[in-house]
Design a protein around this motif. Structure first.
Motif, PDB file in Angstrom:
ATOM      1  N   ARG A  22      -6.149 -61.069  39.706  1.00 27.06           N
ATOM      2  CA  ARG A  22      -6.913 -61.626  40.776  1.00 27.06           C
ATOM      3  C   ARG A  22      -7.768 -62.803  40.318  1.00 27.06           C
ATOM      4  NH1 ARG A  22      -8.825 -56.232  43.353  1.00 27.06           N
ATOM      5  NH2 ARG A  22      -8.150 -55.257  41.406  1.00 27.06           N
ATOM      6  N   ALA A  23      -9.015 -63.173  41.110  1.00 31.51           N
ATOM      7  CA  ALA A  23      -9.845 -64.123  41.091  1.00 31.51           C
ATOM      8  C   ALA A  23     -10.696 -64.098  39.652  1.00 31.51           C
ATOM      9  CB  ALA A  23     -10.617 -64.656  42.023  1.00 31.51           C
ATOM     10  N   GLN A  24     -11.189 -65.191  39.256  1.00 33.04           N
ATOM     11  CA  GLN A  24     -12.133 -65.288  38.083  1.00 33.04           C
ATOM     12  C   GLN A  24     -13.706 -64.613  38.180  1.00 33.04           C
ATOM     13  OE1 GLN A  24     -11.110 -66.697  35.217  1.00 33.04           O
ATOM     14  NE2 GLN A  24      -9.289 -66.716  36.153  1.00 33.04           N
ATOM     15  N   ARG A  25     -13.687 -64.042  39.366  1.00 37.46           N
ATOM     16  CA  ARG A  25     -15.189 -63.213  39.399  1.00 37.46           C
ATOM     17  C   ARG A  25     -14.894 -61.987  40.291  1.00 37.46           C
ATOM     18  NH1 ARG A  25     -19.705 -65.671  37.494  1.00 37.46           N
ATOM     19  NH2 ARG A  25     -19.610 -67.839  37.304  1.00 37.46           N
ATOM     20  N   LEU A  26     -15.287 -60.754  39.754  1.00 36.06           N
ATOM     21  CA  LEU A  26     -15.077 -59.801  40.821  1.00 36.06           C
ATOM     22  C   LEU A  26     -16.271 -59.413  41.541  1.00 36.06           C
ATOM     23  CD1 LEU A  26     -14.091 -57.485  37.722  1.00 36.06           C
ATOM     24  CD2 LEU A  26     -12.467 -58.108  39.537  1.00 36.06           C
ATOM     25  N   PRO A  27     -16.218 -59.187  42.839  1.00 31.80           N
ATOM     26  CA  PRO A  27     -17.447 -59.110  43.757  1.00 31.80           C
ATOM     27  C   PRO A  27     -18.320 -57.986  43.225  1.00 31.80           C
ATOM     28  CG  PRO A  27     -15.195 -58.136  44.519  1.00 31.80           C
ATOM     29  CD  PRO A  27     -14.927 -58.560  43.238  1.00 31.80           C
ATOM     30  N   PRO A  37     -24.720 -64.508  37.993  1.00 27.77           N
ATOM     31  CA  PRO A  37     -24.535 -65.707  38.247  1.00 27.77           C
ATOM     32  C   PRO A  37     -23.123 -65.792  39.195  1.00 27.77           C
ATOM     33  CG  PRO A  37     -24.861 -65.581  35.897  1.00 27.77           C
ATOM     34  CD  PRO A  37     -24.862 -64.213  36.572  1.00 27.77           C
ATOM     35  N   GLY A  38     -23.383 -66.640  40.159  1.00 25.91           N
ATOM     36  CA  GLY A  38     -22.166 -66.761  41.065  1.00 25.91           C
ATOM     37  C   GLY A  38     -21.878 -65.630  42.079  1.00 25.91           C
ATOM     38  N   GLY A  39     -22.790 -64.701  42.048  1.00 25.22           N
ATOM     39  CA  GLY A  39     -22.606 -63.726  42.895  1.00 25.22           C
ATOM     40  C   GLY A  39     -21.729 -62.658  42.591  1.00 25.22           C
ATOM     41  N   ARG A  67     -14.552 -50.955  44.837  1.00 24.66           N
ATOM     42  CA  ARG A  67     -14.150 -51.231  46.386  1.00 24.66           C
ATOM     43  C   ARG A  67     -13.070 -52.389  46.619  1.00 24.66           C
ATOM     44  NH1 ARG A  67     -19.682 -51.197  49.938  1.00 24.66           N
ATOM     45  NH2 ARG A  67     -20.341 -49.109  49.945  1.00 24.66           N
ATOM     46  N   ASP A  68     -13.072 -53.399  45.903  1.00 24.63           N
ATOM     47  CA  ASP A  68     -12.254 -54.360  46.026  1.00 24.63           C
ATOM     48  C   ASP A  68     -10.637 -54.052  45.441  1.00 24.63           C
ATOM     49  OD1 ASP A  68     -11.922 -57.011  46.985  1.00 24.63           O
ATOM     50  OD2 ASP A  68     -11.511 -57.668  45.027  1.00 24.63           O
ATOM     51  N   GLY A 153      -9.644 -60.525  30.229  1.00 25.37           N
ATOM     52  CA  GLY A 153     -10.314 -60.640  31.404  1.00 25.37           C
ATOM     53  C   GLY A 153     -10.829 -59.728  32.108  1.00 25.37           C
ATOM     54  N   ALA A 154     -11.298 -58.478  31.490  1.00 24.61           N
ATOM     55  CA  ALA A 154     -11.855 -57.345  31.791  1.00 24.61           C
ATOM     56  C   ALA A 154     -13.467 -57.698  31.972  1.00 24.61           C
ATOM     57  CB  ALA A 154     -11.736 -56.620  30.857  1.00 24.61           C
ATOM     58  N   VAL A 155     -14.074 -56.837  32.286  1.00 29.74           N
ATOM     59  CA  VAL A 155     -15.690 -56.726  32.252  1.00 29.74           C
ATOM     60  C   VAL A 155     -16.033 -55.406  31.504  1.00 29.74           C
ATOM     61  CG1 VAL A 155     -17.629 -56.646  33.658  1.00 29.74           C
ATOM     62  CG2 VAL A 155     -15.763 -57.986  34.433  1.00 29.74           C
ATOM     63  N   LEU A 156     -16.575 -55.523  30.591  1.00 31.36           N
ATOM     64  CA  LEU A 156     -16.964 -54.558  29.496  1.00 31.36           C
ATOM     65  C   LEU A 156     -18.626 -54.177  29.855  1.00 31.36           C
ATOM     66  CD1 LEU A 156     -16.667 -52.312  27.222  1.00 31.36           C
ATOM     67  CD2 LEU A 156     -16.925 -54.301  25.743  1.00 31.36           C
TER      68      LEU A 156
END
Length: 245
Positions: A22-27, A37-39, A67-68, A153-156
């Motif tokens: 998916r996209a570069q930012r997770l909601p 940053p960037g919401g 949720r996404d 590309g994960a979030v830790l």
């Protein structure tokens, strides 16, 4: 709950295809958008959450991606409240709890060498990984985990220990959230029920997150979710022409 490198590797093999799609930012949830940053949570980034409500705030940060449709893993949280996580928005069917490596002998700390390997396997497989280290992590292991997170590309998300002596990443997290004040509401003079907790969160970090930010949240709110604290409405003053005779 799963434990051990083999179990983690097995889960990783089943979930890896969903990680980089998916996209570069997770909601994130609307109440948290002003703090990042960037919401949203940038893929390949690290987040530290510290303070008296750190676990709840970390779960709230993971709730938006969950949720996404994102898979979320949590390692080192033996008493994580699943009901509270679900109320915040975590999809329990896509949440995996991983036990820390067991001590070799009674009284010994968990195997410090195995812990980074377990977290690295989770970073390979899940879009969001929450970690709570019960012991200091070597700087070299921290740098490898940060590089692995960026590569996959994960979030830790590190919960607690965000200060330099306990941080996973020597240079500091990309985004740092700190609960600087927290107070429960609902109790009267020795009676009543806890209804909601009002917290103040300060945000900072590196590069795009360097500008300080601050927000007041209900976490949990009356219904168990997270909401932004709205300012009290300003009463309108009636003009003379609108007065009723």
């Amino acid at each position: 709950m799963v434990g051990g490198a083999e179990d983690v590797a097995s889960v990783a093999a089943r979930t890896t295809p969903t990680v980089l799609a998916r996209a570069q930012r997770l909601p994130v949830l609307p109440a948290l958008e002003s703090l990042v940053p960037g919401g949203g949570l940038r893929r390949g980034s690290t987040l530290s959450v510290d303070g008296s409500a750190a676990t709840s705030l970390a779960l709230a940060a993971a709730a938006g991606p969950s949720r996404d449709g994102a898979w979320v893993a949590a390692v080192g949280f033996p008493s994580l409240g699943l009901l509270a996580a679900a109320e915040l928005g975590i999809a329990l069917e896509r949440l995996v709890l991983v036990a820390e490596p067991e001590p070799l002998l009674p009284g010994e700390r968990a195997d410090a060498a195995a812990w980074p390997s377990v977290v690295a396997a989770l970073v390979d497989a899940f879009e969001v990984v929450l970690v709570h280290a019960s012991h200091p992590v070597r700087a070299a292991d921290g740098r490898r985990l940060v590089a692995r997170t960026r590569e996959r590309g994960a979030v830790l998300i590190q919960v607690g220990g965000a200060r330099p002596t306990g941080a996973l990443w020597p240079e500091g997290a990309d985004v740092a959230l700190t609960v600087v004040d927290a107070a429960w509401e609902g109790l009267g003079e020795g009676h009543g029920h806890l209804r909601a907790r009002r917290i103040t969160v300060e945000a900072g970090g590196r590069r795009e997150a360097a500008r300080p930010r601050r927000a007041e949240l209900w976490l949990p709110s009356v219904d168990g979710t997270v909401e932004e604290v709205l300012p009290d409405p300003v009463p309108l003053r009636a003009s003379r022409g609108s007065e009723i005779a």
